[in-house]
Enzyme design. Sequence first.
Site, PDB file in Angstrom:
ATOM      1  N   ASP A  56      21.217  54.388  19.482  1.00 27.88           N
ATOM      2  CA  ASP A  56      22.624  54.037  19.660  1.00 27.88           C
ATOM      3  C   ASP A  56      23.469  55.127  18.986  1.00 27.88           C
ATOM      4  O   ASP A  56      22.956  56.029  18.303  1.00 27.88           O
ATOM      5  CB  ASP A  56      22.932  52.631  19.110  1.00 27.88           C
ATOM      6  CG  ASP A  56      24.152  52.024  19.815  1.00 27.88           C
ATOM      7  OD1 ASP A  56      24.952  52.783  20.401  1.00 27.88           O
ATOM      8  OD2 ASP A  56      24.317  50.788  19.778  1.00 27.88           O
TER       9      ASP A  56
HETATM   10  C1  BGC Z   1      27.362  50.795  21.435  1.00 31.40           C
HETATM   11  C2  BGC Z   1      26.456  50.932  22.637  1.00 31.40           C
HETATM   12  C3  BGC Z   1      27.011  51.944  23.607  1.00 31.40           C
HETATM   13  C4  BGC Z   1      27.243  53.254  22.887  1.00 31.40           C
HETATM   14  C5  BGC Z   1      27.775  54.360  23.787  1.00 31.40           C
HETATM   15  C6  BGC Z   1      27.738  52.140  20.843  1.00 31.40           C
HETATM   16  O1  BGC Z   1      28.697  52.033  19.866  1.00 31.40           O
HETATM   17  O2  BGC Z   1      26.727  49.995  20.470  1.00 31.40           O
HETATM   18  O3  BGC Z   1      26.280  49.691  23.247  1.00 31.40           O
HETATM   19  O4  BGC Z   1      26.125  52.111  24.684  1.00 31.40           O
HETATM   20  O5  BGC Z   1      28.160  53.049  21.845  1.00 31.40           O
HETATM   21  O6  BGC Z   1      29.053  54.112  24.205  1.00 31.40           O
END
Ligand code: BGC
Length: 715
Positions: free
Chosen positions: A257
């Site tokens: 993530d």
């Molecule tokens: C979120 C994810 C997301 C990623 C990219 C993160 O902060 O937890 O779910 O895919 O950002 O945008």
Amino acid sequence: MNRIDKLLASMTLDEKIGQLNMATAGQAVTGPIVGAPTTEAIRDGKVGSLLNLFGSEATARYQKLAVEQTRLAIPLLFCADVLHGHRTTFPIPLAEAGLFDPETWERTARAAAAEAAAEGIALTFAPMLDIARDPRWGRIAEGPGEDPLLGARFATAKVRGFQGANLAAPESIAATAKHFCAGGAAAAGREYAAVDISERTLHEVYMPPFRAAVEAGCAAIMPAFNSVAGVPMTSHMRLLRDYLRRKLRFDGAIISDYDAIAELLIHGVAADRAEAATLALKAGVDIDMVGGVYLAHLPEALARGLVDMDDIDAAVRRVLTLKQRLGLFDDPYRHAASAARQMHPADELSVDVARRSITLLANHDNILPLAGDLRRIAVIGPLADAPAEMLGPWSLAGDPSRCVSILRGLRAALPQCEIAYAPGVSAKGEEAGDIAAACTLCAQAEVVILCVGETADMSGEAASRAAPGLPGRQRELAEAVLATGVPVVALISSGRPLMVSWLADKARAMVATWFLGDFAGHAVADVLTGRFNPMGRLAVTWPREVGQIPIYHAEKPASRPANPAEPFSSKYTDLPVEPLFPFGHGLSYALVTLRNLRTNRHEFSRGDRLEFLIDAVNESAIATEETIFLFAHDLVASTARPLLELKTWAKVALAARQTKTVALTLSAESLRCLDDDFRPVLEPGEFDILVGLNADRRTLLTTRLRALPHGARES
Ligand code: BGC
């Protein structure tokens, strides 16, 4: 040697690590942009994937850099969050889950994939598969709700929809099952907080959607930000390497993530970034999203002997394999070649799914559908004319200017009515607003449509709420409107169940309108006018008060079951234990009763097929579609089993006054539970099978059957 082996053999360390690095595009008013340093890094072969860049021209421009200006010409992987539609916005996943309809779940993912692929996106960070039983957690909006079976079926449908039969097809994009695992169990519903749950709960509740995604061939998985029992998921050897990779044989890419590898330092499990890179890589994380930790520190980790080249090669191989499966080596621009494709081909699907996602929660004296002879309606509340809010959280490419507000939808549907409108108060501010003016309009109306709830940004990521009721001064407005005595139909726009039992008590009808996407207003109008008979069901239990959270239908027995008459029982002294609305709840304008539950066998063994029949009787003159749920309760097992476990459901369309016999089938294996080593076993003994229109135990019809000891029938 195959193509990937050859490529890998020719790569320098820097080129390899570049493939493991995901950079991000920034956002400008004109759309996504790529900053100069990232452009340079792409040219230098230091970027393998790019987050948030879309648009066929923009992606083609940067793909050209990778393909024409880097030594090995490895194409970039363009990634984005396509959660509930791309240009066309569908209802948020929690609402769409309430359709209990895998075919539709798959169709919306397919439509979103086609639109995203046409704009160069090759991979989405979806489906979000976190089981969530805590509406304080804002991300409950993004996922399939509280139930593992529902989550698993949702996972399968979404992966199929995004990926299609062939990942290299022009309408397909790679799916990323996220967030592995158990983020929905964050302590006290607080975003990013640590999770501490039993291994049994992890396997019984949180894993099934991910297992289903892996079985459906999901191309990628994203570990959650949170730790589970003290180990951050980004470095969780036992769950990523041992369970996901070895046990489930997941061979796709694992994508961290956002900045999560760097955050291993904040978790306090890595002393420096080289250690953080090591922990993540060793656990099996292939791509570092945005943090730049692999890029800057894997060489050092290698030099210090913390990782070896095989670890790096394994990750690079998985990234290259993903690119190959997507067809990028054969045609790096294949996703970006279709600028001329229609921008919103899925409008009809969007309005259809929006209608079907609406959940009619309460309808006293059948105030809904609105009477045909109504002439004066007041539409009140800050969510009434808030088109942009209808997109909900995670709308990357949605277009607020297309959105139909509830007010606009009602005006279009009811040209014969005088519709007065006042917001009354702002959605979340504390300023006074003009409640008096709103009440004056109400006093002149025959019915009030009260549009309250959350704004789009109040759910989704980093949107935990300790008190998820009506924000700002909306309660004050609602109380004043109710006090006028004019009948009130309350519409709740939100990404989660809101704590509004006081409103449910006083309003004549209450409708969950979630965030329905582009055509929210038309969908709401169709339901309120009765042109469409509502059929949405709750994918999540709707609590009365925050103090009941976590609350879900699959609870395990309390040693002294709740009994209001018994002081020493598992109850509250100040609140009922029952939720405001149970899982699966959702009314229609018809009245359906279920009768005569029966089964083809009262004893069964492994391999048997169990069939249950029930008569669904439409007692009304309105055609309807109902969802019938089948739960099991394993009465005596080696570990305590949930009082209700959802095992399957069926949908039935009933004409006016029609009765149909509905069949629900189960395999004997679906009644297995996990043994002490978390292997599924069918334990002999009795099971109750409970069937009904929702998870309210008081309303379910029950039949009992017995699993015979293994081999008993043969002897
Ligand atoms: C979120 C994810 C997301 C990623 C990219 C993160 O902060 O937890 O779910 O895919 O950002 O945008």
